[in-house]
Design an enzyme around this catalytic site. Structure first.
Site, PDB file in Angstrom:
ATOM      1  N   LYS A   8       0.831  -1.216   0.000  1.00 17.27           N
ATOM      2  CA  LYS A   8       0.000   0.000   0.000  1.00 17.27           C
ATOM      3  C   LYS A   8       0.865   1.266   0.000  1.00 17.27           C
ATOM      4  O   LYS A   8       0.672   2.162  -0.804  1.00 17.27           O
ATOM      5  CB  LYS A   8      -0.935   0.025   1.225  1.00 17.27           C
TER       6      LYS A   8
ATOM      7  N   ARG B  84       0.095  -8.950  13.519  1.00 19.06           N
ATOM      8  CA  ARG B  84      -0.518  -7.974  12.613  1.00 19.06           C
ATOM      9  C   ARG B  84      -1.384  -8.677  11.576  1.00 19.06           C
ATOM     10  O   ARG B  84      -2.467  -8.194  11.221  1.00 19.06           O
ATOM     11  CB  ARG B  84       0.577  -7.129  11.922  1.00 19.06           C
TER      12      ARG B  84
ATOM     13  N   ARG C 193      12.155  -1.677  11.250  1.00 13.49           N
ATOM     14  CA  ARG C 193      10.891  -1.193  11.818  1.00 13.49           C
ATOM     15  C   ARG C 193      10.503  -2.123  12.962  1.00 13.49           C
ATOM     16  O   ARG C 193      10.464  -3.341  12.796  1.00 13.49           O
ATOM     17  CB  ARG C 193       9.809  -1.151  10.718  1.00 13.49           C
TER      18      ARG C 193
ATOM     19  N   ARG D 250      12.227  -6.009   4.940  1.00 17.26           N
ATOM     20  CA  ARG D 250      12.190  -4.641   5.442  1.00 17.26           C
ATOM     21  C   ARG D 250      12.770  -4.563   6.856  1.00 17.26           C
ATOM     22  O   ARG D 250      13.436  -3.581   7.210  1.00 17.26           O
ATOM     23  CB  ARG D 250      10.753  -4.108   5.429  1.00 17.26           C
TER      24      ARG D 250
ATOM     25  N   ARG E 156      -9.616   0.558   9.156  1.00 16.60           N
ATOM     26  CA  ARG E 156      -9.012  -0.712   9.540  1.00 16.60           C
ATOM     27  C   ARG E 156      -9.964  -1.624  10.282  1.00 16.60           C
ATOM     28  O   ARG E 156      -9.589  -2.708  10.699  1.00 16.60           O
ATOM     29  CB  ARG E 156      -7.826  -0.414  10.442  1.00 16.60           C
TER      30      ARG E 156
HETATM   31  P1  AP5 Z   1       4.759  -1.509   1.924  1.00 14.84           P
HETATM   32  O1  AP5 Z   1       4.489  -0.739   0.693  1.00 14.84           O
HETATM   33  O2  AP5 Z   1       5.310  -0.780   3.109  1.00 14.84           O
HETATM   34  O3  AP5 Z   1       3.461  -2.306   2.356  1.00 14.84           O
HETATM   35  P2  AP5 Z   1       2.239  -1.795   3.206  1.00 14.84           P
HETATM   36  O4  AP5 Z   1       1.038  -2.510   2.695  1.00 14.84           O
HETATM   37  O5  AP5 Z   1       2.191  -0.302   3.258  1.00 14.84           O
HETATM   38  O6  AP5 Z   1       2.683  -2.435   4.588  1.00 14.84           O
HETATM   39  P3  AP5 Z   1       2.883  -1.823   6.021  1.00 14.84           P
HETATM   40  O7  AP5 Z   1       3.583  -2.888   6.785  1.00 14.84           O
HETATM   41  O8  AP5 Z   1       3.521  -0.477   6.019  1.00 14.84           O
HETATM   42  O9  AP5 Z   1       1.392  -1.661   6.405  1.00 14.84           O
HETATM   43  P4  AP5 Z   1       0.648  -1.877   7.705  1.00 14.84           P
HETATM   44  O10 AP5 Z   1      -0.735  -1.774   7.257  1.00 14.84           O
HETATM   45  O11 AP5 Z   1       0.938  -3.061   8.536  1.00 14.84           O
HETATM   46  O12 AP5 Z   1       1.307  -0.731   8.585  1.00 14.84           O
HETATM   47  P5  AP5 Z   1       0.800   0.718   8.952  1.00 14.84           P
HETATM   48  O13 AP5 Z   1       1.959   1.600   8.870  1.00 14.84           O
HETATM   49  O14 AP5 Z   1      -0.451   1.073   8.251  1.00 14.84           O
HETATM   50  O15 AP5 Z   1       5.707  -2.729   1.520  1.00 14.84           O
HETATM   51  C1  AP5 Z   1       6.236  -3.603   2.492  1.00 14.84           C
HETATM   52  C2  AP5 Z   1       7.598  -4.123   2.004  1.00 14.84           C
HETATM   53  O16 AP5 Z   1       7.417  -4.857   0.791  1.00 14.84           O
HETATM   54  C3  AP5 Z   1       8.582  -2.995   1.668  1.00 14.84           C
HETATM   55  O17 AP5 Z   1       9.878  -3.403   2.045  1.00 14.84           O
HETATM   56  C4  AP5 Z   1       8.488  -2.859   0.139  1.00 14.84           C
HETATM   57  O18 AP5 Z   1       9.669  -2.386  -0.427  1.00 14.84           O
HETATM   58  C5  AP5 Z   1       8.167  -4.283  -0.285  1.00 14.84           C
HETATM   59  N1  AP5 Z   1       7.330  -4.346  -1.488  1.00 14.84           N
HETATM   60  C6  AP5 Z   1       6.222  -3.604  -1.772  1.00 14.84           C
HETATM   61  N2  AP5 Z   1       5.707  -3.945  -2.957  1.00 14.84           N
HETATM   62  C7  AP5 Z   1       6.504  -4.937  -3.452  1.00 14.84           C
HETATM   63  C8  AP5 Z   1       6.482  -5.698  -4.658  1.00 14.84           C
HETATM   64  N3  AP5 Z   1       5.542  -5.526  -5.595  1.00 14.84           N
HETATM   65  N4  AP5 Z   1       7.454  -6.631  -4.820  1.00 14.84           N
HETATM   66  C9  AP5 Z   1       8.415  -6.833  -3.887  1.00 14.84           C
HETATM   67  N5  AP5 Z   1       8.495  -6.123  -2.730  1.00 14.84           N
HETATM   68  C10 AP5 Z   1       7.542  -5.193  -2.508  1.00 14.84           C
HETATM   69  O19 AP5 Z   1       0.400   0.496  10.479  1.00 14.84           O
HETATM   70  C11 AP5 Z   1       1.330   0.223  11.488  1.00 14.84           C
HETATM   71  C12 AP5 Z   1       0.634   0.181  12.835  1.00 14.84           C
HETATM   72  O20 AP5 Z   1       0.036   1.471  13.121  1.00 14.84           O
HETATM   73  C13 AP5 Z   1      -0.546  -0.804  12.938  1.00 14.84           C
HETATM   74  O21 AP5 Z   1      -0.138  -2.114  13.248  1.00 14.84           O
HETATM   75  C14 AP5 Z   1      -1.365  -0.156  14.069  1.00 14.84           C
HETATM   76  O22 AP5 Z   1      -0.803  -0.406  15.320  1.00 14.84           O
HETATM   77  C15 AP5 Z   1      -1.213   1.329  13.765  1.00 14.84           C
HETATM   78  N6  AP5 Z   1      -2.269   1.834  12.867  1.00 14.84           N
HETATM   79  C16 AP5 Z   1      -2.098   2.346  11.609  1.00 14.84           C
HETATM   80  N7  AP5 Z   1      -3.281   2.714  11.093  1.00 14.84           N
HETATM   81  C17 AP5 Z   1      -4.214   2.435  12.043  1.00 14.84           C
HETATM   82  C18 AP5 Z   1      -5.624   2.584  12.095  1.00 14.84           C
HETATM   83  N8  AP5 Z   1      -6.318   3.064  11.063  1.00 14.84           N
HETATM   84  N9  AP5 Z   1      -6.262   2.200  13.234  1.00 14.84           N
HETATM   85  C19 AP5 Z   1      -5.578   1.707  14.281  1.00 14.84           C
HETATM   86  N10 AP5 Z   1      -4.247   1.531  14.300  1.00 14.84           N
HETATM   87  C20 AP5 Z   1      -3.560   1.893  13.182  1.00 14.84           C
END
Ligand code: AP5
Length: 190
Positions: free
Chosen positions: A13, A144, A133, A127, A88
């Protein structure tokens, strides 16, 4: 254009939103990034959120909604936005719907990136090694993914019922996935 990006942790994402924001000239709004910034700045909110994030759980709906409201009130979001990491759970879906109705800015499309679990674990391990991270440890990634399956997966159904969901294969080269996203965008959404 107002886009909601859905998908499990590690589905791409954030990576895709960064590419899209330049093309569409609208901000990428990630609630994860907003929370990490608050943690880094050591704000009271950040201090509260840190332990919850490190455990792979969801931060309370009120805290995240407050942050999102503040961000959406900034002038650059008037042209549209790419929302990443929100909503979420179903309560957040309703809260977002009400907020955007108030702002007269309904969601145009929800795009869900689908990536198999084993590939997600591999990506996040990569990552963890590169960026360190805190919530990318194998144990927290498992949690997660569990939280995603239990609380976030139903969000796709919410947008499907509204006829706004497009499901996309998130596996492949970055540009390949990006092209799929571009092809799925509504042509002339304002
Ligand atoms: P990346 O693009 O970072 O993937 P992502 O889907 O954004 O994954 P995240 O781990 O950042 O998302 P998340 O939803 O768990 O975390 P968030 O920050 O929202 O890609 C991941 C890796 O894969 C990278 O290394 C990238 O280079 C690689 N990659 C990408 N595409 C690729 C491809 N096509 N091929 C190969 N490699 C690839 O949330 C973190 C925490 O915050 C949550 O756990 C929660 O505690 C809190 N939080 C956030 N939002 C909320 C909410 N709305 N409500 C409550 N708590 C929340």
């Amino acid at each position: 254009m107002r886009i909601v990006l859905l998908g499990a942790p590690g589905s791409g994402k954030g990576t895709q939103a960064e590419m899209l924001k330049t093309e569409l000239k609208i901000p990428h709004i990630s609630t994860g990034d907003l929370l990490r910034a608050a943690v880094k700045a050591g704000t009271p909110l950040g201090l509260k959120a840190k332990a919850v994030m490190d455990a792979g759980q969801l931060v309370s709906d009120d805290i995240v909604l407050g942050m999102l409201e503040e961000r959406l009130a900034q002038p650059d979001a008037r042209a549209g936005f790419i929302l990443d990491g929100y909503p979420r759970n179903l309560a957040q879906c309703e809260a977002l719907q009400q907020l955007l109705e108030r702002l007269q800015q309904p969601v145009d499309v929800a795009l869900q990136l689908v990536v198999p679990g084993e590939l997600i674990v591999e990506r996040l391990a990569g990552r963890a090694a590169e960026q360190g991270r805190k919530d990318d440890t194998p144990e927290t990634v498992r949690e997660r993914l569990r939280v995603y399956a239990e609380q976030t997966a139903p969000v796709a159904g919410y947008y499907e019922q509204q006829g706004r969901l497009t499901v996309l294969d998130g596996v492949g080269e970055l540009r390949e996935v990006y092209q799929r996203i571009l092809s799925a965008l509504p042509r002339r959404a304002a």
